[in-house]
Design an enzyme around this catalytic site. Sequence first.
Site, PDB file in Angstrom:
ATOM      1  N   SER A   1     -11.877  -7.996  12.130  1.00  0.00           N
ATOM      2  CA  SER A   1     -10.210  -7.846  11.494  1.00  0.00           C
ATOM      3  C   SER A   1      -9.360  -7.101  11.949  1.00  0.00           C
ATOM      4  CB  SER A   1     -10.500  -8.023   9.862  1.00  0.00           C
ATOM      5  OG  SER A   1     -11.232  -7.137   9.622  1.00  0.00           O
TER       6      SER A   1
ATOM      7  N   GLU B   1      -5.943  -5.358  10.985  1.00  0.00           N
ATOM      8  CA  GLU B   1      -4.443  -5.001   9.961  1.00  0.00           C
ATOM      9  C   GLU B   1      -2.824  -4.903  10.908  1.00  0.00           C
ATOM     10  OE1 GLU B   1      -4.767  -1.824   6.772  1.00  0.00           O
ATOM     11  OE2 GLU B   1      -3.362  -0.809   7.777  1.00  0.00           O
TER      12      GLU B   1
ATOM     13  N   THR C   1      -0.554  -4.934   5.784  1.00  0.00           N
ATOM     14  CA  THR C   1       0.594  -4.269   3.972  1.00  0.00           C
ATOM     15  C   THR C   1       1.332  -4.620   4.245  1.00  0.00           C
ATOM     16  OG1 THR C   1      -0.184  -1.788   4.779  1.00  0.00           O
ATOM     17  CG2 THR C   1       0.312  -2.601   6.262  1.00  0.00           C
TER      18      THR C   1
ATOM     19  N   ALA D   1       5.309   2.391   1.900  1.00  0.00           N
ATOM     20  CA  ALA D   1       4.773   2.816   0.620  1.00  0.00           C
ATOM     21  C   ALA D   1       5.613   2.652  -0.710  1.00  0.00           C
ATOM     22  CB  ALA D   1       4.595   4.561   0.746  1.00  0.00           C
TER      23      ALA D   1
ATOM     24  N   HIS E   1      -1.488  -6.999   1.113  1.00  0.00           N
ATOM     25  CA  HIS E   1      -2.640  -5.947   0.624  1.00  0.00           C
ATOM     26  C   HIS E   1      -2.165  -6.251  -0.486  1.00  0.00           C
ATOM     27  CE1 HIS E   1      -3.942  -2.738   4.108  1.00  0.00           C
ATOM     28  NE2 HIS E   1      -4.249  -4.215   4.031  1.00  0.00           N
TER      29      HIS E   1
ATOM     30  N   ARG F   1      -4.470   0.342  -5.253  1.00  0.00           N
ATOM     31  CA  ARG F   1      -4.536   0.815  -6.157  1.00  0.00           C
ATOM     32  C   ARG F   1      -2.294   2.032  -5.328  1.00  0.00           C
ATOM     33  NH1 ARG F   1      -3.758   7.324  -7.133  1.00  0.00           N
ATOM     34  NH2 ARG F   1      -2.772   6.824  -4.870  1.00  0.00           N
ATOM     35  N   GLY F   2      -2.483   1.845  -4.212  1.00  0.00           N
ATOM     36  CA  GLY F   2      -1.166   2.877  -3.596  1.00  0.00           C
ATOM     37  C   GLY F   2      -0.939   3.784  -4.049  1.00  0.00           C
ATOM     38  N   ASP F   3       0.354   3.743  -3.275  1.00  0.00           N
ATOM     39  CA  ASP F   3       0.845   5.498  -2.948  1.00  0.00           C
ATOM     40  C   ASP F   3       1.132   6.128  -4.591  1.00  0.00           C
ATOM     41  OD1 ASP F   3      -0.307   5.985  -0.318  1.00  0.00           O
ATOM     42  OD2 ASP F   3       1.436   4.646   0.287  1.00  0.00           O
TER      43      ASP F   3
ATOM     44  N   TYR G   1     -14.003   5.664   1.064  1.00  0.00           N
ATOM     45  CA  TYR G   1     -13.469   6.612   2.108  1.00  0.00           C
ATOM     46  C   TYR G   1     -14.331   7.475   1.510  1.00  0.00           C
ATOM     47  CZ  TYR G   1      -8.563   5.809   0.014  1.00  0.00           C
ATOM     48  OH  TYR G   1      -7.797   4.892  -0.179  1.00  0.00           O
TER      49      TYR G   1
ATOM     50  N   HIS H   1     -11.316  10.405  -0.539  1.00  0.00           N
ATOM     51  CA  HIS H   1      -9.967  10.142  -1.109  1.00  0.00           C
ATOM     52  C   HIS H   1      -9.307  11.220  -0.925  1.00  0.00           C
ATOM     53  CE1 HIS H   1      -5.829   8.704  -3.120  1.00  0.00           C
ATOM     54  NE2 HIS H   1      -6.864   7.994  -2.639  1.00  0.00           N
TER      55      HIS H   1
ATOM     56  N   LYS I   1     -14.882   0.097  -9.404  1.00  0.00           N
ATOM     57  CA  LYS I   1     -14.692  -0.914  -8.398  1.00  0.00           C
ATOM     58  C   LYS I   1     -14.986  -1.953  -8.234  1.00  0.00           C
ATOM     59  CE  LYS I   1     -12.144   1.787  -4.879  1.00  0.00           C
ATOM     60  NZ  LYS I   1     -11.567   1.685  -3.820  1.00  0.00           N
TER      61      LYS I   1
ATOM     62  N   PHE J   1      -1.633  11.062  11.579  1.00  0.00           N
ATOM     63  CA  PHE J   1      -2.513   9.707  11.039  1.00  0.00           C
ATOM     64  C   PHE J   1      -3.710  10.398   9.692  1.00  0.00           C
ATOM     65  CE2 PHE J   1      -1.194   6.467  14.204  1.00  0.00           C
ATOM     66  CZ  PHE J   1      -0.122   5.769  13.223  1.00  0.00           C
TER      67      PHE J   1
ATOM     68  N   HIS K   1     -12.761  -3.096  11.225  1.00  0.00           N
ATOM     69  CA  HIS K   1     -11.813  -3.657  10.723  1.00  0.00           C
ATOM     70  C   HIS K   1     -10.813  -2.603  11.631  1.00  0.00           C
ATOM     71  CE1 HIS K   1      -8.784  -5.259   8.242  1.00  0.00           C
ATOM     72  NE2 HIS K   1      -8.132  -3.756   8.100  1.00  0.00           N
TER      73      HIS K   1
END
Length: 287
Positions: free
Chosen positions: A8, A10, A41, A44, A70, A100-102, A141, A145, A161, A212, A262
């Site tokens: 896949s 992104e 995606t 932020a 996303h 969750r997001g930033d 992660y 994380h 999750k 990154f 991915h």
Amino acid sequence: MTTPCPISFELFPPRTPEAAAKLPDVACQLADAKPLYFSVTHGAGGSDQDGTYETLLTVVRSCGIEAAPHLTCIGSTKAKIGVLLDRYREAGVKRIVALRGDLPATAYSSAAPGEFHYANELVAFIREQHGDHFKIEVAAYPEMHPQAPNADADFDNFRRKVDAGADGAITQLFYNADSYIDFVERCQKAGITIPITPGIMPITGFANIVRFTAGCGADLPRWIKLRLEALQDDKPALLDFGLAVVSRLCETLLKNGAPGLHFYTINQADPSLRLCANLSIATEARA
């Protein structure tokens, strides 16, 4: 001999009119590799949810491949997330990447502001509202994380999750295969059986890969960093080195049971397609 491997890609919403004009061609080039789906995606803090929707429609219309938005819950409400889910369902979406997001820069704790604080709450809400309509992917992660207090707490967050109803997971980028292998083994010992797909970032430059990895808390092995730094003024040599490094990583992951790959494309087709060609990947036919 080729090896069947689900893949896949992104994509992110283009930020300029010129990038928007190029996106359909990029998506169609990537579609030639027969991915299972594209994930889309956004900015932020959820700043680009409209861009996510428009990019998703562009991908589907351009090449007919399934697209998975996303969806972040940070700072949002159940009502807003409910509207987004209904909108995606009406558009034919069958897969969601639930995050969750930033956290905003002003946050004082790891709990996100709004009615949702963690991704497991978003996963549970999607299940409550839409049952099994959406296949739900969550983040994993292997190297922890960056905001987690420790590895055990991070693993517990991942388990929540899964318990909330996640169907699969996509990892953050990494360049140490052992981190993924160890994470999967830990999941197996804990009775977690969902597929955990490695997130793969092609190496196309020295400065950007340092940025990154630093931004997401991933380890860039010293030997790779030093070679990239030495090659940064020789773009063809750097690309060849990056291709070899990431190809070996992917081969190791697949040999150790990774369920697919991915690719984080950064809206470029060639780096990911070179990897696919180098790996002689024959993707499974789409259902």
